[in-house]
Enzyme design. Structure first.
Site, PDB file in Angstrom:
ATOM      1  N   HIS A 132       0.874  -1.194   0.000  1.00 46.09           N
ATOM      2  CA  HIS A 132       0.000   0.000   0.000  1.00 46.09           C
ATOM      3  C   HIS A 132       0.906   1.238   0.000  1.00 46.09           C
ATOM      4  O   HIS A 132       0.965   1.992   0.973  1.00 46.09           O
ATOM      5  CB  HIS A 132      -0.921  -0.021   1.220  1.00 46.09           C
ATOM      6  CG  HIS A 132      -2.076   0.924   1.148  1.00 46.09           C
ATOM      7  ND1 HIS A 132      -2.356   1.711   0.046  1.00 46.09           N
ATOM      8  CD2 HIS A 132      -3.062   1.209   2.055  1.00 46.09           C
ATOM      9  CE1 HIS A 132      -3.436   2.430   0.280  1.00 46.09           C
ATOM     10  NE2 HIS A 132      -3.884   2.148   1.486  1.00 46.09           N
ATOM     11  N   GLN A 135      -0.266   4.943   0.954  1.00 45.23           N
ATOM     12  CA  GLN A 135      -0.473   5.153   2.388  1.00 45.23           C
ATOM     13  C   GLN A 135       0.850   5.488   3.074  1.00 45.23           C
ATOM     14  O   GLN A 135       0.917   6.348   3.958  1.00 45.23           O
ATOM     15  CB  GLN A 135      -1.087   3.904   3.024  1.00 45.23           C
ATOM     16  CG  GLN A 135      -1.354   4.046   4.502  1.00 45.23           C
ATOM     17  CD  GLN A 135      -2.459   5.044   4.812  1.00 45.23           C
ATOM     18  OE1 GLN A 135      -3.557   4.922   4.290  1.00 45.23           O
ATOM     19  NE2 GLN A 135      -2.181   6.027   5.653  1.00 45.23           N
ATOM     20  N   ARG A 296      -3.022  11.798   2.854  1.00 48.82           N
ATOM     21  CA  ARG A 296      -3.178  10.982   1.644  1.00 48.82           C
ATOM     22  C   ARG A 296      -3.292  11.880   0.407  1.00 48.82           C
ATOM     23  O   ARG A 296      -2.685  11.607  -0.625  1.00 48.82           O
ATOM     24  CB  ARG A 296      -4.435  10.095   1.749  1.00 48.82           C
ATOM     25  CG  ARG A 296      -4.370   8.984   2.794  1.00 48.82           C
ATOM     26  CD  ARG A 296      -3.391   7.884   2.417  1.00 48.82           C
ATOM     27  NE  ARG A 296      -3.702   7.278   1.128  1.00 48.82           N
ATOM     28  CZ  ARG A 296      -4.630   6.324   0.937  1.00 48.82           C
ATOM     29  NH1 ARG A 296      -5.324   5.855   1.963  1.00 48.82           N
ATOM     30  NH2 ARG A 296      -4.837   5.812  -0.264  1.00 48.82           N
TER      31      ARG A 296
END
Ligand code: NVA
Length: 318
Positions: A132, A135, A296
């Site tokens: 990810h 993130q 983000r």
């Protein structure tokens, strides 16, 4: 620039340490002045595809793409049925003719690797089973904001170290010069290849990467404590089995008391109070989780801008 060089962000170590630092600098600049940089002016279209549930990722990409002057085209993976209704390669060729960038949340990493091989435009990993990386850019930006820098900072991940977040903390943290410890139950260790890669990277950045089995030992003196759901998307059938096994790794007041004074707490969300994190820690004074969620958008704007700038495209991102 090399003709038709296309740069992707499929896993954390697709960036060098210097590139990661450049992207984080850009993210901080874009946070300070959100509307000054418009690499998607036109507007150019960015395809954002979800094969799994989302809240933060969709919201932050849609908002961030708009701020960069572009148009977000959200594609429901259940309708597109990529790899079932038609091949990933064919979808990549089609979307690459409509969009300047493709952002995809999907299952196995091999799917996004195939998308990148055929798209002809930059592809961004918005979560796979293995990684990810968006993130982690947000998390590193948050750590910079609260700790001044990432170099030499100790970060402990508690929970399912075999999941996407465990892997990305290892790779991205090592690239950022951090001391990364991961800690979880036996049988939930990271992929040995990912751990080895993190250790290889850490050797070049002054960081380190290790498995520390006990939660208290892993938390001792840590500057950053992080956790994630014990049950990742797609693992819901294992929920009951995992609850008891993971309990000693709950990020709670006892573990925070082991950490360094002024330690901060991160969680990528969604969070389950009373399971992987206590309500008191998630909602407490050391939690910087809402900053992390906001970041983000800034981090993803930065990686999209970086990829467009670093790629030399015959169409789309030029
Ligand atoms: N490990 C979690 C991360 C959610 C953002 C999952 O894959 O569901």
């Amino acid at each position: 620039m090399t003709p038709n060089l296309v740069k992707h962000f499929l896993r954390d170590d697709d960036l060098t340490a210097a590139e990661q630092s450049e992207v984080l600098d850009l993210a901080a600049a874009l946070k300070a002045t959100p509307y000054d940089v418009k690499p998607l002016a036109g507007p150019k279209t960015v395809a954002i595809i979800f094969d799994k549930p989302t809240l933060r990722t969709q919201a932050s990409f849609v908002a961030g793409i708009a701020e960069l002057g572009g148009h977000p085209m959200v594609v429901d993976g259940n309708l597109a049925q990529i790899g079932t209704r038609e091949s990933i390669a064919d979808v990549a060729r089609v979307l690459g003719r409509q969009a300047s960038l493709i952002v995809w949340r999907t299952h196995d990493q091999s799917r996004i690797d195939e998308m990148a091989a055929y798209a002809g435009v930059p592809v961004v990993n918005a979560l796979t089973d293995q990684f990810h990386p968006c993130q982690l850019l947000a998390d590193l930006l948050t750590i910079r904001e609260h700790k001044g820098s990432t170099a030499g900072v100790t970060m402990t991940f508690l929970g399912d170290a075999a999941n996407n977040m465990g892997h990305s903390y290892l790779l991205a943290g090592a690239l950022a010069g951090m001391h990364v410890r991961v800690s979880g139950p036996a049988g939930f260790e990271p992929d040995p290849l990912v751990l080895a890669r993190a250790q290889e990277l850490a050797a070049t950045t002054g960081g380190s990467a290790s498995i520390v089995p006990g939660a208290a030992e892993a938390s001792l003196g840590a500057d950053v404590l992080v956790t994630d759901t014990w049950v990742s998307m797609g693992r819901e059938s294992e929920s009951a089995d995992r609850a008891g096994v993971f309990r000693p790794w709950q990020l709670n007041e006892d573990l925070v008391s082991q950490a360094a004074a002024g330690a901060i707490v991160l969680h990528c969300l969604p969070a389950y109070r009373g399971k992987e994190i206590s309500a008191g820690v998630l909602d407490g004074p050391q939690s910087v989780i809402w900053d992390e969620a906001e970041n983000r958008r800034h981090a993803q704007k930065a990686i999209m801008s970086f990829l467009l700038r670093s790629s030399s495209l015959s169409r789309g991102g030029e």
